[in-house]
Structure formats: structure tokens, C-alpha cells
Design a protein around this motif. Structure first.
Motif, PDB file in Angstrom:
ATOM      1  N   GLU A  28       0.261   3.945   1.036  1.00 16.32           N
ATOM      2  CA  GLU A  28      -0.168   4.917   2.036  1.00 16.32           C
ATOM      3  C   GLU A  28       0.965   5.246   2.999  1.00 16.32           C
ATOM      4  O   GLU A  28       1.805   4.404   3.296  1.00 16.32           O
ATOM      5  CB  GLU A  28      -1.343   4.343   2.827  1.00 16.32           C
ATOM      6  N   GLU A  29       0.913   6.451   3.481  1.00 16.47           N
ATOM      7  CA  GLU A  29       1.902   6.841   4.476  1.00 16.47           C
ATOM      8  C   GLU A  29       1.458   6.339   5.847  1.00 16.47           C
ATOM      9  O   GLU A  29       0.326   5.886   6.021  1.00 16.47           O
ATOM     10  CB  GLU A  29       2.032   8.369   4.502  1.00 16.47           C
ATOM     11  N   GLY A  30       2.329   6.416   6.799  1.00 16.60           N
ATOM     12  CA  GLY A  30       1.966   5.978   8.148  1.00 16.60           C
ATOM     13  C   GLY A  30       2.377   4.528   8.379  1.00 16.60           C
ATOM     14  O   GLY A  30       2.938   3.879   7.491  1.00 16.60           O
ATOM     15  N   THR A  31       2.096   4.045   9.557  1.00 19.04           N
ATOM     16  CA  THR A  31       2.564   2.705   9.899  1.00 19.04           C
ATOM     17  C   THR A  31       1.394   1.792  10.199  1.00 19.04           C
ATOM     18  O   THR A  31       0.340   2.226  10.627  1.00 19.04           O
ATOM     19  CB  THR A  31       3.463   2.764  11.147  1.00 19.04           C
ATOM     20  N   VAL A  32       1.612   0.516   9.928  1.00 20.69           N
ATOM     21  CA  VAL A  32       0.628  -0.496  10.283  1.00 20.69           C
ATOM     22  C   VAL A  32       1.290  -1.414  11.303  1.00 20.69           C
ATOM     23  O   VAL A  32       2.356  -1.974  11.027  1.00 20.69           O
ATOM     24  CB  VAL A  32       0.193  -1.295   9.043  1.00 20.69           C
ATOM     25  N   THR A  33       0.730  -1.505  12.461  1.00 21.50           N
ATOM     26  CA  THR A  33       1.292  -2.404  13.481  1.00 21.50           C
ATOM     27  C   THR A  33       0.542  -3.732  13.420  1.00 21.50           C
ATOM     28  O   THR A  33      -0.688  -3.762  13.457  1.00 21.50           O
ATOM     29  CB  THR A  33       1.113  -1.796  14.878  1.00 21.50           C
ATOM     30  N   VAL A  34       1.298  -4.767  13.310  1.00 22.87           N
ATOM     31  CA  VAL A  34       0.678  -6.078  13.186  1.00 22.87           C
ATOM     32  C   VAL A  34       0.991  -6.870  14.447  1.00 22.87           C
ATOM     33  O   VAL A  34       2.153  -6.963  14.857  1.00 22.87           O
ATOM     34  CB  VAL A  34       1.218  -6.816  11.947  1.00 22.87           C
ATOM     35  N   ASP A  49       0.853  -1.177   0.000  1.00 23.49           N
ATOM     36  CA  ASP A  49       0.000   0.000   0.000  1.00 23.49           C
ATOM     37  C   ASP A  49       0.887   1.224   0.000  1.00 23.49           C
ATOM     38  O   ASP A  49       1.777   1.336   0.839  1.00 23.49           O
ATOM     39  CB  ASP A  49      -0.885   0.003   1.253  1.00 23.49           C
TER      40      ASP A  49
END
Lengths: 570, 684
Positions: A256-262, A254
Motif C-alpha cells: 500500500e502507498e502512504g506511511t504507517v507511523t509506529v 504491504d
């Protein structure tokens, strides 16, 4: 920090036309020697090695040639622009433009006078070409294939680097016209857009092996298909097709900016793959027979589809997407989270085909304007040249469809126009010269130079020192085969004029085209040709030549108008 | 210290470089850029910039010429020629002394020559209604044709003039607001196609966007369009936002929600009748997909200029679905009469017919030429021509703007001679002239000049040879009353007059909030009430005179003044400068008058070029007519704006003053901070 360097002052060249003579005559020599069916080939390569281009086409030569003189850069850019718009008549435009510059430059008349008069002469020419009374214009009847074939044949024969013999030219001309016919929609009321002819390259085979097939060919590696090849059909005996333009590889990307925490033990890849398999299940339920993906399909999904007898083709590439949706009528799907049945398309049949060593999936539609031209030629260089020629021919047919006119080829249009101009200005010169504020002598000189430039295009058709003649009745162009004494009886030597519409008769009067300045104009307007449109005539595309003529004169005018060149030397 | 010896030679060399491109008989220059691309031009500014000059004073000259052109859209070449002629003629005698006499010459000879001598010969570009009305079609054509004659080859002038006129007429740009928009957005309002003859150029209704449809769903009839500047698909994360995924199912649901929400927005748009989505950013593939599904065409990645143009034409602001619920009414939608793809050469365009919300009727120009360089030249020339036309209007606007104010504020006009003030004002008004309305302009001017007003006042008080007060009562001077007389002679024309600040007003200058002194033409005025009272006493007697001139605070030239093209302005000015110079006793002023008067003749001389006796014949005929008070023997149809020409002469004189006052050139290692020049460069 970048190093600051003092800017060099620019180079100021006044009177740039005085320095252009030598490079201009070199350029003319190159272009003239390429012109026509007997044109000489040019081998383009760089000293280091690699790709060699063998050609006589203006688009290839001008594209590869690096011109250093700024004035000539303008000239070549203008010809290239013309070629990119009309594909044909590039050499005509270039030669005409160069000879106009050369002839006008030698006149020693103020450039603004020359520009005004040549513009006036150009308008005489264009008005005449558009008028019904024009003697060098042929109207094209689309119900009669012969004129179309003549047009295509003339284009193919004028590209000697394709290395085609007569049978090959005839065969290819039929193929090209056939392919063009496929692209014309049957019901133009609903969708008045021409379809597409996709050229499939097959190098190393005979030209006569080329074919045209309706529908689309997508190249695939062989291993994909189990034999026997069968495709799942819906109840109505059609093949349901889905096209994806989104990647189905199962990768997460993706932008998209920013972070995804899994969180721990959660695999988004797995989730993505699950979703893909869900899609697969839905495809199976919907009785889809063929899945085409622009990008990559995940191997497990591929296997799943294969197990369920669905043909999956991936890595189709962006270029196929447009004809693909035209052929199937499907809408490329951009999301694996929603499948709407309204996006599905259908085909009459899907087959596996192989030509030479290549394998294709052949999509056969019910009714479409897309076809594939499988083009063969012996080696890479000649194939490239042939492809350019075929594209030109296809484009010319499209232009002719827009404006169903053609012009006589073989130099006849040029000589005919020149004799028309001489005759016309002869009776006009006193009144016209007043309109443009110059003396009648100046007017006459400029007209002569203009006509001479037109005729010099026709003259460059002869490459072996054979003489070029024009007759006094029709103003057509006649080529004397080389090796005959010039004083012999011309009516015995000549059989047909350049375009092939007039046959030689005893009562035609000929004169040489070459030493022309001061020649007397013919008494009456050049007549319309006596003959009818025959099978083997040489015809040129009207739109391309009409535009080429205007571009050549406008470019010549613009170059004559230059007063200085300022070259930035940084 | 004497002026540097190189000055004359430098100016002469520059003049030699541009002379070839001057006037209808001039040729064009081929500029080869560092990257090898060719540029064809006869534009003086481009020529001067392309030369890449090294001598510092020559650079000053070129910069002055370019600055003049960016202000008036015209005249860089003439500027250089005139400058060279003035400097050349100043070789004899003391240049410094001459430079000191220049301001006096300007005030006492030049302005009178223009205000009194030239006025009877002027024509107006506006029909009888006066300024503020529509520009006359014939005048527009004559102005454009004359302008293009100096910039394009003989084969193209006529065709491009007609294109320019058609564009103006169909856009409604014969009136100022639309013309301003056309001028400011010209880059977006024209498209170019190479490889075709000029005759194929067209004016098309609607706007061409330099993009292809991301999704194209043909729709007939009128439809609605919305403008968006952000992606319509919601995002899970954003800059500085963290998205925590707790389960696989949650992630899938989130992604499905994003898709569902996108579809909902699209459905909402479609149900609101929206069939066209214009996006300033790249939209997500899903957005395109749902748009196709719902029959909405999408054009994405529009440049910010294109977005601005669309919102200006259609009067809409970008639609943002994020805040409101999907159920809301779509208010910000433009009405589109057609939208279709258009192929120009290899470039695909989106052709949209907006129905206009303002005075501007959207039309665009498709330029065709054999090479791109020519298209660029034609576009730049037309843009310059529109800038030039705007000069006719801008002044009108400012006068009208000031007219309202003059009811409650006094018309105290300071005329500043400091070149610095002059430059600042000009640059400022250019910077905003392209996009903003005149009130803003006025404001900007005022703001700028407010800082200068005290300097101005100082200067005024220092001036020893101010115009002596006339017999008329009050501090207002002879200038004004003379001009009022002129008004009677000029008949119905609204007459502007130059008001000199009387010496007695020095103290009030300090209290003045702003003195915007656009030297000669557009004089915007505002002052405090105190000043108003202060002046009011003296103003009474002039009220009658002001009545005639519609109470316009004003200048030497009225709005829309034009003269036939081809050296008439120069000859007239030459004649009248000589005439008025005789009335001045100061020898230095007389000397400089003769210098300038003779230098002016160099321009028609250059115009006639090599034609034998052409100039002499023209000169004799014209001066003969002037002497006998007969109408000028005019056989030219073209017109030129006298404002631009007059501006040119004064700019040249300022440049000369600047150059002659330089006594030392200091080379520095570090690049100088130059802000104003940059602004005007970018502005072009």
C-alpha cells in the motif's frame, strides 16, 4: 536526453523466393536427416561452451536454430506453433512444407494458380482422412491397451537421441500409458477434467528405474523429518491438510502507498509473529496433520508445529499449488487473520520417500487424478530429450482421447495419401481444372508436385541410401535395407511395410518412390490394408498429423504468395 | 518555377514498390520489424510506412496516401499508383499552370462526371428501404469479398469473407450502431491462435477476455456480474495518508477489520446473486480468497479497453462498495449467460456470454492460422473492412442528423476547396468516428470548421469562375436544378444534390456559425436564423425539388452507392471525364482532364498486370457498351464503395496540387511539431 539518430531506410527485396533456394535446401537437409527412428542426431551448442543439446526433435532444433532468411523465419515459426499445440509431427510438417515450396517453385506456374489447386488437393486429403473409407486410418479402442502402447512406442522409437533400447522403450511405454490412465477421472460426470502427471527428474539412474506413483511428491530437504516418520490423524483416520499461499514468514510487506507511523516500543513484527502463533494454535486444535506453504514459514512457527507433531513443508512453489489443491481438495488460504475450516483438505496418508539422493514428502490421496512420473535417464542431455519425448507421448494420448483415431506410421500414410491423390485427380482433373481456372496440364503438374512432396517425407525415413518402395495395391511404404542391389527380387527382401500392417507376398507389385515425376497412377483406389491391428505396429497421432498436413500446405501457400520483403534495418 | 524534377521518379518508384501487392493477383509483402518479428501484409499503408522513406517529397506522398486510407479504410496502394500516373502525365507542359487548373477541373468536370455520368450505373448496397436500413447480406458479402481480394492470398479470401459476414450478421452489425462498436472495439472482440489451419477459425457467442480466472467457481445458468475498478479490500493507508499505530493490538485489529470488511463485501455481492467479479485492477489475495470461499469467480487486471467494452455492451458502470453501506442493492450488475475458461494455444482466455443491453449482440472472432503474422494480417484486414463498411453508414447518419435540422435551418452549403479544410474535417471525423455517436461527430466537425468559415468565405468570393446562376429564380444555381432532374431519372432513389454557395452570399458567410463542408458526400449543415431568412427568399421555388429528395442537404453521391469491382469505376470515370471535358472551353482544364482521365486507366492496367491483352479487351468491351448505352458487361460479383473511390480521386488531386505548389524544401534541425499525423497514426 537520448541521442537522435536518423532512421535508416528499409531494405526492399522483390521476388524473395529467388534468394531462398540455398538456405531452404540446407534447412531441408538438416530436417530430413533427423527424421524417423534411424534419424541422425544433431549436437547444438554455442562456440563459447556451456550447455550442449543432443537431439533429433524438431522442437529443440528449431528452437535453438537462428534462421536469418525472413521467409524461413515464417516457416520455422509456423512449425514451432504447430509443435506447441500438438507436440508431435513437427518434422513431418517442416519437411512437407519445405518440399512443397521447393517443388512448387520449380514449376514456373503463377503462384495464385498453385495456391488454388494445392488448397483443393488439401481439401481432398483432409476429406479422405476424415472419411470412414480412409485406408490409412485406425480407430483406437481404449479398452485395448495395445493400440495405445503402439502409439507411445512409435513416439519413443522415433526419438533416437533418447538412447533407449527395446526393453527400455517397452518399459517406458507401459509407464506412460499407466500415468495417463491415472489422470483420467473415475467419475467424469462430476468433473470432466483430465488430471495432471507431474514429472520428477532423477538424472544419473537407469531408465528402467523409472516409476509411476499415484499422488504427489514434494521435494524437501532431509533434515526436516525425525525418524520414525509419523503423521497426526483425525478420528476418521484421514490426514487433515492446510495449504497456505500467503507468506508466513512474519515479515510486513504491504504494497500500500502512504506511511504507517509506529509508536515507540511497538513492534509490528512481534505482533505479526503472535498472530502466526495464534494460527499455529488453531491448527493444533483443529487436528491438522500437514501444513504446506507456498512461501516461507517462520522458523518459530515451524518449530511450534513440529513440537505438536504437525508436518510443515514450506517453499513449495507456485507450480505445485494447482496439483496440490487437486490432490488434497483444500483451498489455498490467503490470509493469516482468518482460518476457515472449509478450506481444509484431506489425504489418505503422508509418507517420506527418498529416491536416489533426493527426499520427498509423498501425499497419498483417497481418489485422485494426479500422479507423479519419476523419470530416470543416464545423463542430463538424454534426460532432457527423454522428458520431451514423454511429454509428447502424454499429449498425444490426450489428443487421442479427444479423437480416438490414429494414422499408420512409418511413411505409409504419406505414400497412401499420395497414391490416393494421384488416382483421384486422374479421373477428376478435367472437371476440377475448370473449377479453378487452369489448364489440365497445370493441374496435373501441381498434383504431381504435391504428391511428390508427400512421398519425399516418406523417403526421408531412409538414411543409409536404402531404397524406398511403394506397393501398387495398398500404396504403403516399404524400406529396403541398404546394401542390396536394386534389381533383386523384392518380395524376398521385404518382410513388412513401414507401419507393419502388411506382410510381403509374391503378388504385390512394387515400384521405386524416388524418380517419380510422370509415373502412372494406379488403376483403382488404394485398398484398405489386409492385416489387422497387430502388436508391433507403428502408429501416428491423428490430430497432430492432420493439423500438420494443413499447416504445412497453408504455410507453403503463404510463402509462395510473397511478392516482396521489406526489412527494417534499424 | 518548374516542379522539382525528382517528383515523377519518386512517385514512380513508390508505385513500383506497391504495385506487386495490388489487386486480386498481387502477392503479399513480408515486413521484418527492427526486433526481427515478421509481419505479413498487403496493406498499402503498412507497406508505405515500412519503407522508411527518406526523400521529403516522397514522404509527403506516402503520408497523403496513409491519411487517405485511415479515413476510408482502403486505397493507399491505388492512391500511389494514381498519383504516379497523374504526375507522370504532367511532365509535359507547365505543372504549375496545371496545378492552378485543378480546382476548376474538379468542380466543372469531375463532379459533373460523377454526378451525372456515373449515377445511372450505380447500385445501392441497401435494400429498397433506402439508407438507414440494414445493409443487405448479399451486398455485405460482395463488398467484403472485393475488399479482401485485394488484401489476402487466394487461399484465404473466401474463408475470411465468410467469417467477417458471420461476425457482422451475428453481432447485428449490419446496422450502424453495432457496426461502429464492432469497428471501434475490434481489438478486444477478436482473439488469435497460432499453429492451427485457418479452417479452425470460429465466431463465438460472448466475449473473450485475455485473462485467466484468478478464482474460478463453475456456475451454471444465468448469473450476475459486477465490474469494479478498484481493490475491494480497504487499505489502511493511502497516498498522502498517514496511519498511526499506537498498539500492537490495534494494528492486528485493523488488519482483521480489513479482512472482515472484504468478506462482508463479498458476502453482500454473493447474496445479491453476483457470481462473477470483473476487475480492472489487481485484487488483493484476500479478495480472491474470500471470492473462492463464497463461490464468486474473479477475473482481474482487465485492460481499460476491456472494461470500457464490458460497460458498453452490458450498459453498466463500475460498482464501488466504499461509499454505500454493505446493505445496499446492487444495481449495476450485468446478466451473464455463461462464463468459463477457454484455452487457445498457450493463452488462457475467459469466455463470458453477456446478454446485450443495446443493439450490439456480443460475439467474438477466434482467428486461427499457422503463424501469428497471418492472424495479425487477417485481423487488420477485417478491421479495415469494417472501417470501409462504416463509410457507407456514417454518411447516412450525418444525413439523417442534418435532416432534422433542416426543418428549421437553411441548407446553405459551402463547398470549400482548401485542402487544409478538407484534411481537418476528415481527420476529425475519423478521430471520433470510432467510438462516438454521430451527433458528437457533427459537433466536432462544426467546431473545427467554424474557425475556417471566414477563410472559406474569402475563398468563395475570390473565385472568379463560380457557377453562373441558372435561369431558375433565386440565388440557387443550376447545379441544384440539374441534380433535381437527375433525381427523377434515378427513380425512387433519394437524391442528394450539391449546392454551390452563390456569390451573393458572401456577407452571410461571416454570420454563419458553421459551414461543415464535407466536400461531396456527407454535408452537415447548420446556420443561424438570419441566414435562414436570408436564404428563405430564394429557396421557395426549389421546395418542390427538395420534396422529391426528402429535403436532404446533400452531395453528388448518395449513401451506399456501390459499383462492381475490378476497374469499372476508373473506366467509367475516364469515359465521362473525357465526355464532360469537351463542354469546357478553358484549355488548361481540358488538358488536365485528359491527364487525369488517362491516369485513371493506369489502375485497371495494373490490376490486369501481366495478363496479355486482358486490359485492352476489358477496356474496349466496357467503352463499347457505354457508347451504345448498353448495360455494362459485368462478370464480377464483388462490389466496392463509390464514395471511397471518389474520395480517392479527389485526395490524389489535392496531393498533386500540394506537391506541385512546393517550391522550396527547407531542412530544419529540430523535429517539427506534427499533431494531426500522429492522431491519425494512433487512430489506426
Amino acid at each position: 536526453m537520448s541521442r537522435l539518430e536518423a532512421k535508416k531506410p528499409s531494405l526492399f527485396i522483390s521476388e524473395p523466393l529467388t534468394t531462398v533456394s540455398q538456405p531452404l535446401s540446407l534447412l531441408i537437409a538438416i530436417l530430413k536427416s533427423c527424421y524417423g527412428p534411424a534419424g541422425r542426431l544433431k549436437q547444438l551448442h554455442n562456440g563459447v561452451g556451456g550447455y550442449v543439446c543432443l537431439t533429433s526433435q524438431s522442437s529443440a532444433i528449431l528452437g535453438h536454430l537462428s534462421v536469418s532468411h525472413p521467409v524461413l523465419k515464417v516457416l520455422t515459426a509456423s512449425v514451432q506453433n504447430h509443435v506447441s499445440r500438438f507436440s508431435d509431427c513437427g518434422l513431418f510438417t517442416a519437411i512437407l512444407c519445405c518440399s512443397l515450396i521447393e517443388n512448387f517453385k520449380n514449376l514456373n506456374i503463377a503462384s495464385c494458380t498453385i495456391i488454388k489447386i494445392s488448397k483443393h488437393l488439401l481439401s481432398l486429403c483432409t476429406d479422405y482422412l476424415k472419411s470412414k473409407a480412409c485406408g490409412c486410418q485406425v480407430s483406437v479402442d481404449f479398452s485395448n491397451l495395445e493400440t495405445l502402447l503402439c502409439l507411445v512406442r512409435s513416439i519413443l522409437t522415433s526419438k533416437p537421441a533418447c538412447m533407449l533400447n527395446k526393453t527400455e522403450v517397452d518399459c517406458l511405454a507401459v509407464l506412460i500409458v499407466k500415468a495417463f490412465m491415472y489422470t483420467v477421472p473415475c467419475h467424469p460426470e462430476t468433473k470432466p477434467v483430465l488430471g495432471k502427471c507431474v514429472t520428477v527428474p532423477l538424472k544419473g539412474k537407469r531408465v528402467l528405474d523409472s516409476t509411476v506413483i499415484p499422488g504427489l511428491l514434494i521435494e524437501t530437504p532431509e533434515i526436516q523429518f525425525a525418524k520414525p516418520f509419523s503423521v497426526k490423524r483425525t478420528s476418521s483416520d484421514a490426514v487433515k491438510v492446510v495449504v497456505f499461499c500467503v507468506s508466513m514468514s512474519g515479515d510486513l510487506f504491504d504494497p500500500e502507498e502512504g506511511t504507517v507511523t509506529v509508536h515507540h516500543k511497538i513492534s509490528l513484527e512481534m505482533s505479526e509473529l503472535d498472530q502466526l502463533l495464534n494460527v499455529g494454535k488453531q491448527l493444533v486444535n483443529d487436528e491438522v496433520g500437514l501444513v504446506v506453504c507456498q512461501k516461507v514459514i517462520h522458523p518459530s512457527l515451524k518449530q511450534y508445529l513440529k513440537d505438536n507433531h504437525i508436518i510443515a513443508v514450506d517453499r513449495a512453489g507456485l507450480s505445485v499449488m494447482e496439483p496440490l489443491s487437486q490432490v488434497t481438495g483444500s483451498k489455498p488460504i490467503a490470509s493469516i487473520y482468518s482460518l476457515s475450516p472449509s478450506c481444509y483438505g484431506s489425504l489418505k496418508d503422508v509418507r517420506a520417500e527418498s529416491f536416489a539422493s533426493k527426499h520427498f514428502v509423498h501425499l497419498i490421496p483417497n481418489d485422485t487424478t494426479v500422479c507423479s512420473l519419476i523419470l530416470c535417464n543416464r545423463n542430463e542431455t538424454t534426460w532432457d530429450e527423454l522428458k520431451r519425448a514423454c511429454e509428447t507421448a502424454e499429449h498425444v494420448l490426450q489428443l487421442t482421447l479427444k479423437e480416438p483415431l490414429a494414422l499408420l506410421g512409418g511413411g505409409c500414410t504419406e505414400t497412401h495419401l499420395a497414391s490416393y491423390l494421384r488416382q483421384k485427380t486422374c479421373c477428376l482433373s478435367t472437371s476440377s481444372s475448370k473449377d479453378v481456372e487452369c489448364s489440365p496440364t497445370q493441374y496435373q503438374l501441381i498434383t504431381d508436385a504435391f504428391c511428390h512432396s508427400l512421398e519425399s517425407v516418406a523417403c526421408s525415413l531412409s538414411h543409409d541410401g536404402g531404397e524406398i518402395l511403394t506397393d501398387m495395391a495398398y500404396g504403403h511404404c516399404w524400406l529396403v535395407p541398404s546394401g542390396f542391389p536394386s534389381a533383386s527380387n523384392w518380395s524376398d527382401l521385404l518382410s513388412k511395410c513401414g507401419c507393419g500392417i502388411n506382410s510381403s507376398t509374391k503378388d504385390l507389385n512394387w515400384r521405386h518412390l524416388q524418380p517419380l515425376f510422370g509415373s502412372s497412377p494406379i488403376e483403382s483406389c488404394p485398398k484398405e490394408p489386409s492385416g489387422k491391428v497387430t502388436d508391433f505396429m507403428t502408429l501416428d497421432c491423428f490430430a497432430a498429423k492432420y493439423n500438420g498436413l494443413q499447416v504445412a500446405v497453408e504455410t507453403a501457400n503463404l510463402i509462395l504468395d510473397l511478392s516482396c520483403v521489406i526489412e527494417d534495418q534499424n | 518555377m518548374a516542379s522539382r524534377p525528382g517528383l515523377q521518379q519518386e512517385a514512380a518508384a513508390l508505385a513500383g514498390a506497391v504495385r506487386g501487392a495490388l489487386g486480386p493477383r498481387g502477392g503479399r509483402a513480408l515486413l521484418v520489424r527492427p526486433d526481427g518479428r515478421a509481419l505479413l501484409t498487403r496493406d498499402g499503408r503498412r507497406l508505405l510506412e515500412a519503407l522508411g522513406l527518406q526523400p521529403p517529397t516522397a514522404r509527403v506522398m506516402a503520408a497523403c496516401a496513409c491519411r487517405h486510407q485511415s479515413a476510408t479504410g482502403d486505397g493507399a496502394k491505388t492512391f500511389v499508383l494514381l498519383l504516379a500516373a497523374v504526375l507522370g502525365a504532367m511532365r509535359e507542359g507547365s505543372p504549375r499552370r496545371a496545378a492552378r487548373a485543378l480546382p476548376a477541373f474538379e468542380r466543372r468536370v469531375l463532379e459533373r462526371a460523377v454526378a451525372r455520368g456515373l449515377r445511372p450505373h450505380l447500385r445501392s448496397a441497401f435494400p429498397a428501404g433506402g439508407p438507414g436500413e440494414e445493409l443487405e447480406a448479399a451486398a455485405l458479402e460482395a463488398l467484403l469479398e472485393a475488399y479482401l481480394r485485394g488484401r489476402l492470398g487466394p487461399g484465404e479470401r473466401r474463408a475470411v469473407t465468410l467469417l467477417g459476414c458471420e461476425l457482422c450478421a451475428r453481432c447485428g452489425a449490419r446496422r450502424p450502431p453495432a457496426l461502429r462498436l464492432l469497428c471501434g472495439r475490434f481489438a478486444q472482440l477478436h482473439a488469435a491462435a497460432a499453429g492451427l489451419p485457418l479452417a479452425r477459425s470460429r465466431v463465438l457467442p460472448g466475449v473473450l477476455l485475455r485473462r485467466d480466472f484468478a478464482a474460478y467457481c463453475p456456475a451454471g445458468g444465468r448469473l450476475r456480474a459486477v465490474l469494479v475498478t478498484r481493490c475491494l479490500r480497504p487499505v489502511l493507508t493511502g497516498p498522502g495518508v498517514e496511519c498511526a499505530v499506537r498498539s500492537e493490538r490495534q494494528h492486528r485489529a485493523a488488519l482483521r477489520w480489513c479482512g472482515g470488511r472484504t468478506e462482508a463485501v463479498m458476502e453482500h455481492l454473493r447474496s445479491g446473486g453476483v457470481r462473477l467479479l470483473l476487475s480492472g485492477v489487481k485484487q488483493h489475495e484476500e479478495v480472491i480468497f474470500y471470492a473462492k470461499l463464497h463461490g464468486v469467480s474473479v477475473v482481474e487486471c482487465l485492460s481499460s479497453e476491456e472494461v470500457a467494452l464490458i460497460s458498453e455492451i452490458a450498459g453498466i458502470s463500475p460498482y464501488d462498495p466504499a461509499g454505500d453501506s454493505v446493505q445496499g442493492e446492487i444495481a449495476e450488475a450485468a446478466v451473464v449467460t455463461f462464463c468459463q475458461p477457454l484455452l487457445l494455444g498457450s493463452q488462457r482466455y475467459v469466455h463470458i456470454g453477456f446478454s446485450s443491453a443495446g443493439a450490439f449482440q456480443p460475439h467474438c472472432l477466434v482467428l486461427c492460422a499457422p503463424v501469428d503474422a497471418i492472424n495479425e494480417q487477417h485481423a487488420a484486414t477485417l478491421h479495415g473492412a469494417f472501417t470501409m463498411l462504416l463509410q457507407l453508414f456514417r454518411a447516412v447518419d450525418q444525413e439523417c442528423g442534418a435532416e432534422g435540422e433542416s426543418q428549421n435551418s437553411a441548407s446553405g452549403v459551402g463547398s470549400g476547396y482548401s485542402p487544409a479544410t478538407e484534411t481537418r474535417v476528415v481527420t476529425e471525423s475519423i478521430a471520433c468516428g470510432s467510438s462516438q455517436v454521430s451527433e458528437h461527430q457533427l459537433g466536432a466537425c462544426r467546431g473545427e470548421t467554424a474557425a475556417q468559415s471566414s477563410d472559406l468565405a474569402l475563398q468563395e468570393s475570390e473565385r472568379p469562375d463560380g457557377t453562373p446562376p441558372a435561369s431558375a429564380p433565386g440565388p440557387h444555381s443550376k447545379e441544384l436544378s440539374v441534380c433535381t432532374d437527375g433525381a427523377d431519372s434515378a427513380g425512387t432513389h433519394k437524391l442528394p444534390a450539391l449546392c454551390e454557395c452563390p456569390d451573393g452570399m458572401n456577407e452571410s458567410h461571416r454570420r454563419q456559425q458553421a459551414v461543415c463542408s464535407h466536400r461531396n458526400y456527407c454535408t452537415a449543415v447548420a446556420s443561424t436564423a438570419t441566414l435562414c431568412e436570408h436564404l428563405g427568399v430564394g429557396k421557395g421555388p426549389e421546395k418542390a425539388g427538395y420534396g422529391v429528395t426528402q429535403s436532404c442537404p446533400s452531395s453528388i453521391l448518395e449513401a451506399g452507392s456501390v459499383l462492381p469491382v475490378g476497374g469499372y469505376f476508373e473506366i467509367l470515370l475516364h469515359y465521362y471525364i473525357q465526355h464532360y471535358a469537351k463542354q469546357v472551353q478553358q484549355s488548361a482544364v481540358t488538358v488536365i482532364s485528359n491527364v487525369v482521365a488517362d491516369a485513371l486507366l493506369s489502375i485497371p492496367k495494373a490490376l490486369y498486370g501481366t495478363e496479355r491483352n486482358g486490359f485492352t479487351k476489358f477496356y474496349l468491351e466496357t467503352t463499347e457498351a457505354l457508347r451504345k448505352n448498353q448495360p455494362l458487361p459485368v462478370n464480377e460479383k464483388g462490389l466496392e464503395s463509390v464514395y471511397c473511390k471518389y474520395q480517392l480521386v479527389t485526395s490524389v488531386l489535392h496531393c498533386v496540387t500540394e506537391l506541385l505548389n512546393i517550391d522550396l524544401i527547407i531542412g530544419v534541425k529540430r523535429p517539427l511539431q506534427k499533431t494531426e499525423d500522429k492522431d491519425s497514426d494512433d487512430d489506426f
